[in-house]
Design a protein around this motif. Structure first.
Motif, PDB file in Angstrom:
ATOM      1  N   THR A 104       0.848  -1.188   0.000  1.00  0.00           N
ATOM      2  CA  THR A 104       0.000   0.000   0.000  1.00  0.00           C
ATOM      3  C   THR A 104       0.885   1.240   0.000  1.00  0.00           C
ATOM      4  N   ARG A 105       0.272   2.383  -0.267  1.00  0.00           N
ATOM      5  CA  ARG A 105       1.046   3.623  -0.232  1.00  0.00           C
ATOM      6  C   ARG A 105       1.603   3.867   1.169  1.00  0.00           C
ATOM      7  N   GLN A 106       0.790   3.595   2.183  1.00  0.00           N
ATOM      8  CA  GLN A 106       1.252   3.812   3.555  1.00  0.00           C
ATOM      9  C   GLN A 106       2.482   2.965   3.868  1.00  0.00           C
ATOM     10  N   GLU A 107       2.475   1.726   3.446  1.00  0.00           N
ATOM     11  CA  GLU A 107       3.635   0.856   3.656  1.00  0.00           C
ATOM     12  C   GLU A 107       4.836   1.369   2.876  1.00  0.00           C
ATOM     13  N   SER A 108       4.600   1.862   1.671  1.00  0.00           N
ATOM     14  CA  SER A 108       5.689   2.368   0.844  1.00  0.00           C
ATOM     15  C   SER A 108       6.337   3.594   1.480  1.00  0.00           C
ATOM     16  N   VAL A 109       5.518   4.510   2.004  1.00  0.00           N
ATOM     17  CA  VAL A 109       6.072   5.690   2.659  1.00  0.00           C
ATOM     18  C   VAL A 109       6.895   5.285   3.875  1.00  0.00           C
ATOM     19  N   PHE A 110       6.396   4.339   4.658  1.00  0.00           N
ATOM     20  CA  PHE A 110       7.119   3.877   5.842  1.00  0.00           C
ATOM     21  C   PHE A 110       8.484   3.314   5.451  1.00  0.00           C
ATOM     22  N   LYS A 111       8.516   2.532   4.383  1.00  0.00           N
ATOM     23  CA  LYS A 111       9.793   1.993   3.916  1.00  0.00           C
ATOM     24  C   LYS A 111      10.722   3.117   3.472  1.00  0.00           C
ATOM     25  N   GLY A 112      10.145   4.120   2.842  1.00  0.00           N
ATOM     26  CA  GLY A 112      10.946   5.262   2.439  1.00  0.00           C
ATOM     27  C   GLY A 112      11.516   6.011   3.624  1.00  0.00           C
ATOM     28  N   LEU A 113      10.717   6.173   4.674  1.00  0.00           N
ATOM     29  CA  LEU A 113      11.171   6.867   5.878  1.00  0.00           C
ATOM     30  C   LEU A 113      12.311   6.114   6.555  1.00  0.00           C
ATOM     31  N   LEU A 114      12.255   4.794   6.520  1.00  0.00           N
ATOM     32  CA  LEU A 114      13.316   3.992   7.126  1.00  0.00           C
ATOM     33  C   LEU A 114      14.638   4.150   6.384  1.00  0.00           C
ATOM     34  N   ALA A 115      14.582   4.624   5.136  1.00  0.00           N
ATOM     35  CA  ALA A 115      15.795   4.810   4.336  1.00  0.00           C
ATOM     36  C   ALA A 115      16.368   6.220   4.449  1.00  0.00           C
ATOM     37  N   VAL A 116      15.713   7.093   5.219  1.00  0.00           N
ATOM     38  CA  VAL A 116      16.181   8.476   5.369  1.00  0.00           C
ATOM     39  C   VAL A 116      17.398   8.510   6.292  1.00  0.00           C
ATOM     40  N   PRO A 117      18.518   9.072   5.873  1.00  0.00           N
ATOM     41  CA  PRO A 117      19.693   9.173   6.745  1.00  0.00           C
ATOM     42  C   PRO A 117      19.384   9.985   8.000  1.00  0.00           C
ATOM     43  N   GLY A 118      19.992   9.600   9.103  1.00  0.00           N
ATOM     44  CA  GLY A 118      19.697  10.210  10.392  1.00  0.00           C
ATOM     45  C   GLY A 118      20.048  11.669  10.517  1.00  0.00           C
ATOM     46  N   GLU A 119      20.935  12.181   9.662  1.00  0.00           N
ATOM     47  CA  GLU A 119      21.338  13.582   9.797  1.00  0.00           C
ATOM     48  C   GLU A 119      20.295  14.566   9.276  1.00  0.00           C
ATOM     49  N   TYR A 120      19.246  14.073   8.636  1.00  0.00           N
ATOM     50  CA  TYR A 120      18.207  14.977   8.126  1.00  0.00           C
ATOM     51  C   TYR A 120      17.060  15.056   9.127  1.00  0.00           C
ATOM     52  N   SER A 121      16.793  16.265   9.607  1.00  0.00           N
ATOM     53  CA  SER A 121      15.784  16.452  10.651  1.00  0.00           C
ATOM     54  C   SER A 121      14.375  16.583  10.099  1.00  0.00           C
ATOM     55  N   LEU A 122      14.243  16.955   8.830  1.00  0.00           N
ATOM     56  CA  LEU A 122      12.928  17.107   8.214  1.00  0.00           C
ATOM     57  C   LEU A 122      12.792  16.162   7.029  1.00  0.00           C
ATOM     58  N   VAL A 123      11.557  15.771   6.756  1.00  0.00           N
ATOM     59  CA  VAL A 123      11.268  14.997   5.549  1.00  0.00           C
ATOM     60  C   VAL A 123      10.116  15.657   4.805  1.00  0.00           C
ATOM     61  N   ALA A 124      10.182  15.589   3.500  1.00  0.00           N
ATOM     62  CA  ALA A 124       9.104  16.061   2.639  1.00  0.00           C
ATOM     63  C   ALA A 124       8.645  14.873   1.809  1.00  0.00           C
ATOM     64  N   ILE A 125       7.425  14.423   2.048  1.00  0.00           N
ATOM     65  CA  ILE A 125       6.881  13.247   1.371  1.00  0.00           C
ATOM     66  C   ILE A 125       6.050  13.716   0.175  1.00  0.00           C
ATOM     67  N   HIS A 126       6.341  13.126  -0.980  1.00  0.00           N
ATOM     68  CA  HIS A 126       5.690  13.613  -2.206  1.00  0.00           C
ATOM     69  C   HIS A 126       5.273  12.455  -3.097  1.00  0.00           C
ATOM     70  N   ASP A 127       4.118  12.618  -3.740  1.00  0.00           N
ATOM     71  CA  ASP A 127       3.651  11.647  -4.724  1.00  0.00           C
ATOM     72  C   ASP A 127       4.417  11.853  -6.026  1.00  0.00           C
ATOM     73  N   GLY A 128       5.071  10.808  -6.505  1.00  0.00           N
ATOM     74  CA  GLY A 128       5.777  10.910  -7.772  1.00  0.00           C
ATOM     75  C   GLY A 128       4.860  11.199  -8.934  1.00  0.00           C
ATOM     76  N   ALA A 129       3.569  11.028  -8.737  1.00  0.00           N
ATOM     77  CA  ALA A 129       2.589  11.301  -9.793  1.00  0.00           C
ATOM     78  C   ALA A 129       2.111  12.748  -9.780  1.00  0.00           C
ATOM     79  N   ARG A 130       2.810  13.612  -9.029  1.00  0.00           N
ATOM     80  CA  ARG A 130       2.515  15.050  -9.059  1.00  0.00           C
ATOM     81  C   ARG A 130       3.719  15.773  -9.666  1.00  0.00           C
ATOM     82  N   PRO A 131       3.858  15.742 -10.984  1.00  0.00           N
ATOM     83  CA  PRO A 131       5.060  16.272 -11.637  1.00  0.00           C
ATOM     84  C   PRO A 131       5.134  17.792 -11.694  1.00  0.00           C
ATOM     85  N   LEU A 132       4.034  18.488 -11.389  1.00  0.00           N
ATOM     86  CA  LEU A 132       3.990  19.933 -11.540  1.00  0.00           C
ATOM     87  C   LEU A 132       4.330  20.687 -10.253  1.00  0.00           C
TER      88      LEU A 132
END
Length: 256
Positions: A104-132
């Motif tokens: 699901t999208r929720q599971e995909s975002v969670f997997k993405g968050l687990l791949a974020v390096p620890g030195e970044y304090s903020l995350v911006a989550i975006h749908d790849g289907a919003r190209p504009l």
């Protein structure tokens, strides 16, 4: 590369000239099958203005001054294609990591968050289907969260302009709500990394399924604010949306 995509890439490089603190990792979700779009390639790989559709989101976040790292979530069996057909075409300033999506999208975002390096304090989550999506919207969404103790997240959204109707199961109108209180949620949605990670972990533990990432933060009692952004920031869902996006790109670049 078409004249349109070449022109857009040139503008992208100019917009990325300024340097601000790079405290943000972008998580771009391109893991859906795109069944409603009806193209076996998957809509993230469909050409838009001379580049695969998802490439435009990657370019936007790569030129956003606050972003220092990008994680792209895609199906495991499409990772090689993402490297060869998308990333290999782009001249990027920042490292892009690929991680596999979930069911699901929720599971995909969670997997993405687990791949974020620890030195970044903020995350911006975006749908790849919003190209504009535009750099200005990305930066304003992050600014609304950065250092603001009154909110736990911020989302891009546009004001609802149509008249809304509440309709029952028989198709009868039962109410006409005040549209001034309604906004159309978009992405990016920005959060402190630990806050959104905790929200996803709690949702997983409680088996709670949200409609978007902001709803997970709301579910745990957090406050999320709205940052007004362009109605052009549409999500490509059906083939007709692609024609609208192409026309918008041409308008932005001054191409008839």
């Amino acid at each position: 590369m078409s004249n349109l995509s070449a022109c857009a890439c040139s503008c992208a490089q100019r917009e990325g000239a300024s340097a601000l603190r790079s405290d943000t990792c972008a998580v771009i979700v391109a893991g859906g099958s795109g069944e409603r779009f009806g193209d076996p390639r998957g809509k993230q790989f469909v050409e838009l203005a001379g580049l695969p559709l998802v490439a435009w989101s990657i370019l936007a976040f790569d030129r956003a001054p606050s972003v220092g790292y990008i994680v792209v979530v895609c199906p495991r069996d499409r990772m090689d294609q993402m490297r060869s057909d998308v990333l290999a075409q782009l001249e990027l300033k920042h490292e892009v990591a690929l991680t596999s999506g979930g069911a699901t999208r929720q599971e995909s975002v969670f997997k993405g968050l687990l791949a974020v390096p620890g030195e970044y304090s903020l995350v911006a989550i975006h749908d790849g289907a919003r190209p504009l999506v535009e750099v200005d919207a990305i930066e304003r969404c992050l600014l609304a969260v950065r250092g603001n103790k009154d909110v736990d997240g911020a989302i891009c959204a546009s004001r609802e302009t149509d008249t809304l109707k509440v309709v029952d199961a028989q198709g009868h109108i039962v109410a006409t709500p005040d549209r001034s209180q309604y906004w159309c949620a978009q992405t990016p949605q920005s959060f402190a990394r630990q806050k959104i990670l905790s929200a996803h972990e709690r949702a997983l533990f409680e088996e709670y399924v949200g409609i978007d990432d902001a709803s997970l933060v709301e579910h745990m009692g957090g406050t999320v604010c709205v940052v007004e952004s362009s109605r052009d920031n549409i999500k490509i869902t059906v083939p007709e949306d692609l024609a609208i996006a192409e026309a918008t790109f041409r308008s932005r670049m001054g191409i008839a």
